[in-house]
Design a protein around this motif. Structure first.
Motif, PDB file in Angstrom:
ATOM      1  N   ALA A  83       0.844  -1.192   0.000  1.00  0.00           N
ATOM      2  CA  ALA A  83       0.000   0.000   0.000  1.00  0.00           C
ATOM      3  C   ALA A  83       0.881   1.244   0.000  1.00  0.00           C
ATOM      4  CB  ALA A  83      -0.928  -0.010   1.206  1.00  0.00           C
ATOM      5  N   GLN A  84       0.504   2.192  -0.848  1.00  0.00           N
ATOM      6  CA  GLN A  84       1.203   3.478  -0.932  1.00  0.00           C
ATOM      7  C   GLN A  84       0.191   4.563  -0.585  1.00  0.00           C
ATOM      8  OE1 GLN A  84       4.691   3.496  -2.081  1.00  0.00           O
ATOM      9  NE2 GLN A  84       4.240   1.364  -1.588  1.00  0.00           N
ATOM     10  N   GLY A  85      -0.264   4.570   0.662  1.00  0.00           N
ATOM     11  CA  GLY A  85      -1.346   5.461   1.048  1.00  0.00           C
ATOM     12  C   GLY A  85      -2.672   4.738   0.817  1.00  0.00           C
ATOM     13  N   ALA A  86      -3.766   5.467   0.965  1.00  0.00           N
ATOM     14  CA  ALA A  86      -5.096   4.845   0.928  1.00  0.00           C
ATOM     15  C   ALA A  86      -5.519   4.369  -0.458  1.00  0.00           C
ATOM     16  CB  ALA A  86      -6.126   5.817   1.483  1.00  0.00           C
ATOM     17  N   GLY A  87      -5.090   5.066  -1.505  1.00  0.00           N
ATOM     18  CA  GLY A  87      -5.639   4.747  -2.817  1.00  0.00           C
ATOM     19  C   GLY A  87      -4.636   4.330  -3.862  1.00  0.00           C
ATOM     20  N   SER A  88      -3.473   3.857  -3.453  1.00  0.00           N
ATOM     21  CA  SER A  88      -2.433   3.502  -4.408  1.00  0.00           C
ATOM     22  C   SER A  88      -1.669   2.277  -3.894  1.00  0.00           C
ATOM     23  CB  SER A  88      -1.485   4.695  -4.571  1.00  0.00           C
ATOM     24  OG  SER A  88      -0.534   4.452  -5.556  1.00  0.00           O
ATOM     25  N   THR A  89      -1.221   1.428  -4.836  1.00  0.00           N
ATOM     26  CA  THR A  89      -0.542   0.191  -4.460  1.00  0.00           C
ATOM     27  C   THR A  89       0.649  -0.061  -5.372  1.00  0.00           C
ATOM     28  OG1 THR A  89      -2.679  -0.749  -3.823  1.00  0.00           O
ATOM     29  CG2 THR A  89      -0.845  -2.305  -4.087  1.00  0.00           C
ATOM     30  N   GLU A  90       1.789  -0.374  -4.777  1.00  0.00           N
ATOM     31  CA  GLU A  90       2.941  -0.836  -5.542  1.00  0.00           C
ATOM     32  C   GLU A  90       2.791  -2.343  -5.714  1.00  0.00           C
ATOM     33  OE1 GLU A  90       7.275   0.357  -4.836  1.00  0.00           O
ATOM     34  OE2 GLU A  90       7.176  -1.727  -4.134  1.00  0.00           O
ATOM     35  N   VAL A  91       2.768  -2.789  -6.977  1.00  0.00           N
ATOM     36  CA  VAL A  91       2.602  -4.206  -7.285  1.00  0.00           C
ATOM     37  C   VAL A  91       3.905  -4.723  -7.893  1.00  0.00           C
ATOM     38  CG1 VAL A  91       1.280  -5.922  -8.579  1.00  0.00           C
ATOM     39  CG2 VAL A  91       0.152  -3.820  -7.791  1.00  0.00           C
ATOM     40  N   SER A  92       4.439  -5.792  -7.306  1.00  0.00           N
ATOM     41  CA  SER A  92       5.617  -6.463  -7.865  1.00  0.00           C
ATOM     42  C   SER A  92       5.200  -7.853  -8.320  1.00  0.00           C
ATOM     43  CB  SER A  92       6.727  -6.585  -6.831  1.00  0.00           C
ATOM     44  OG  SER A  92       7.231  -5.314  -6.480  1.00  0.00           O
ATOM     45  N   LEU A  93       5.618  -8.210  -9.517  1.00  0.00           N
ATOM     46  CA  LEU A  93       5.365  -9.542 -10.067  1.00  0.00           C
ATOM     47  C   LEU A  93       6.712 -10.213 -10.270  1.00  0.00           C
ATOM     48  CD1 LEU A  93       3.897 -11.865 -11.491  1.00  0.00           C
ATOM     49  CD2 LEU A  93       3.783 -10.419 -13.545  1.00  0.00           C
ATOM     50  N   THR A  94       6.891 -11.362  -9.628  1.00  0.00           N
ATOM     51  CA  THR A  94       8.126 -12.131  -9.768  1.00  0.00           C
ATOM     52  C   THR A  94       7.817 -13.456 -10.444  1.00  0.00           C
ATOM     53  OG1 THR A  94       9.115 -11.117  -7.814  1.00  0.00           O
ATOM     54  CG2 THR A  94      10.070 -13.208  -8.552  1.00  0.00           C
ATOM     55  N   TYR A  95       8.584 -13.750 -11.473  1.00  0.00           N
ATOM     56  CA  TYR A  95       8.547 -15.022 -12.194  1.00  0.00           C
ATOM     57  C   TYR A  95       9.843 -15.715 -11.811  1.00  0.00           C
ATOM     58  CZ  TYR A  95       9.000 -17.805 -16.610  1.00  0.00           C
ATOM     59  OH  TYR A  95       9.165 -18.787 -17.562  1.00  0.00           O
ATOM     60  N   ASP A  96       9.746 -16.765 -10.988  1.00  0.00           N
ATOM     61  CA  ASP A  96      10.915 -17.392 -10.380  1.00  0.00           C
ATOM     62  C   ASP A  96      10.981 -18.869 -10.768  1.00  0.00           C
ATOM     63  OD1 ASP A  96      12.668 -18.738  -8.606  1.00  0.00           O
ATOM     64  OD2 ASP A  96      12.200 -17.370  -6.969  1.00  0.00           O
ATOM     65  N   TRP A  97      12.079 -19.257 -11.403  1.00  0.00           N
ATOM     66  CA  TRP A  97      12.252 -20.667 -11.804  1.00  0.00           C
ATOM     67  C   TRP A  97      13.419 -21.320 -11.068  1.00  0.00           C
ATOM     68  CZ3 TRP A  97      12.895 -16.360 -14.787  1.00  0.00           C
ATOM     69  CH2 TRP A  97      14.176 -16.101 -15.273  1.00  0.00           C
ATOM     70  N   SER A  98      13.796 -20.765  -9.924  1.00  0.00           N
ATOM     71  CA  SER A  98      14.950 -21.269  -9.172  1.00  0.00           C
ATOM     72  C   SER A  98      14.725 -22.661  -8.585  1.00  0.00           C
ATOM     73  CB  SER A  98      15.323 -20.301  -8.048  1.00  0.00           C
ATOM     74  OG  SER A  98      14.282 -20.209  -7.087  1.00  0.00           O
ATOM     75  N   LYS A  99      13.466 -23.060  -8.402  1.00  0.00           N
ATOM     76  CA  LYS A  99      13.188 -24.369  -7.790  1.00  0.00           C
ATOM     77  C   LYS A  99      12.987 -25.464  -8.827  1.00  0.00           C
ATOM     78  CE  LYS A  99      11.126 -22.173  -3.774  1.00  0.00           C
ATOM     79  NZ  LYS A  99      10.333 -20.986  -3.971  1.00  0.00           N
ATOM     80  N   VAL A 100      13.148 -25.167 -10.110  1.00  0.00           N
ATOM     81  CA  VAL A 100      13.018 -26.197 -11.143  1.00  0.00           C
ATOM     82  C   VAL A 100      14.303 -27.028 -11.135  1.00  0.00           C
ATOM     83  CG1 VAL A 100      12.711 -26.685 -13.598  1.00  0.00           C
ATOM     84  CG2 VAL A 100      11.538 -24.720 -12.567  1.00  0.00           C
ATOM     85  N   THR A 101      14.163 -28.308 -10.842  1.00  0.00           N
ATOM     86  CA  THR A 101      15.337 -29.181 -10.761  1.00  0.00           C
ATOM     87  C   THR A 101      15.346 -30.243 -11.859  1.00  0.00           C
ATOM     88  OG1 THR A 101      14.181 -30.608  -9.197  1.00  0.00           O
ATOM     89  CG2 THR A 101      15.585 -28.870  -8.268  1.00  0.00           C
ATOM     90  N   ASP A 102      14.201 -30.484 -12.482  1.00  0.00           N
ATOM     91  CA  ASP A 102      14.094 -31.513 -13.521  1.00  0.00           C
ATOM     92  C   ASP A 102      14.782 -31.007 -14.798  1.00  0.00           C
ATOM     93  OD1 ASP A 102      13.236 -33.121 -15.697  1.00  0.00           O
ATOM     94  OD2 ASP A 102      11.431 -33.708 -14.600  1.00  0.00           O
ATOM     95  N   GLN A 103      15.876 -31.640 -15.171  1.00  0.00           N
ATOM     96  CA  GLN A 103      16.659 -31.207 -16.333  1.00  0.00           C
ATOM     97  C   GLN A 103      15.827 -31.226 -17.613  1.00  0.00           C
ATOM     98  OE1 GLN A 103      19.668 -29.878 -15.790  1.00  0.00           O
ATOM     99  NE2 GLN A 103      19.647 -29.238 -17.917  1.00  0.00           N
TER     100      GLN A 103
END
Length: 162
Positions: free
Chosen positions: A112-132
């Motif tokens: 939340a960035q005050g009452a009417g605004s939001t910082e949104v972060s989107l993470t695409y993470d493939w660090s846990k993929v172990t299957d070659q």
């Protein structure tokens, strides 16, 4: 791109409260509205996500992956109005549901960035993929940073839509 890189994160601010963004993110039936990759078609599930451990099924399309397919998404993060994430796994060709995710995750974090605004972060993470085989077949990152940025642009438009 660094070959050792295992995630991408993009961030933008939307002019709505975090609750409104979270409400949209927790409805799989609306995920196609903010998919910057164009792969999400629609959801089999219309129930709102409300806890870690739930699963929802999405109908997908990607030519590089053979056309139409379905993913079962395992909810891995849930903190009301602050965070939601899931790890997908493809359905078997015979329609059998997977029992565990393959290892990559989509994570939305809301600040939340005050009452009417939001910082949104989107993470695409493939660090846990172990299957070659999965690593070779997918060729991470399958979704480029530009598509993630477009996802946040579409999310901003969808959440402000009357």
């Amino acid at each position: 791109m660094n070959s050792n890189q295992t995630h991408l994160t993009v961030t933008r601010t939307v002019d709505v409260p975090a609750k409104d963004v979270f409400d949209l993110l927790t409805l799989p039936a609306r995920h196609h509205e903010f998919d910057g990759s164009g792969m999400v078609r629609n959801a089999d599930d219309t129930e709102r996500i409300d806890k870690v451990g739930e699963k929802f099924v999405m109908n997908m399309h990607q030519e590089a992956l053979g056309g139409d397919y379905r993913t079962h998404n395992f909810v891995t993060a849930y903190d009301e109005n602050k965070m939601i994430g899931w790890q997908p796994a493809d359905e078997a060709e015979d329609g059998t549901a997977p029992t565990e995710p393959v290892g990559w995750e989509w994570l939305y974090e809301l600040k939340a960035q005050g009452a009417g605004s939001t910082e949104v972060s989107l993470t695409y993470d493939w660090s846990k993929v172990t299957d070659q085989k999965v690593l070779e077949r997918i060729g991470f990152p399958l979704i480029p940073q530009e598509d993630l940025e477009q996802s946040l642009n579409l999310l901003a438009a969808a959440v402000t839509k009357p």
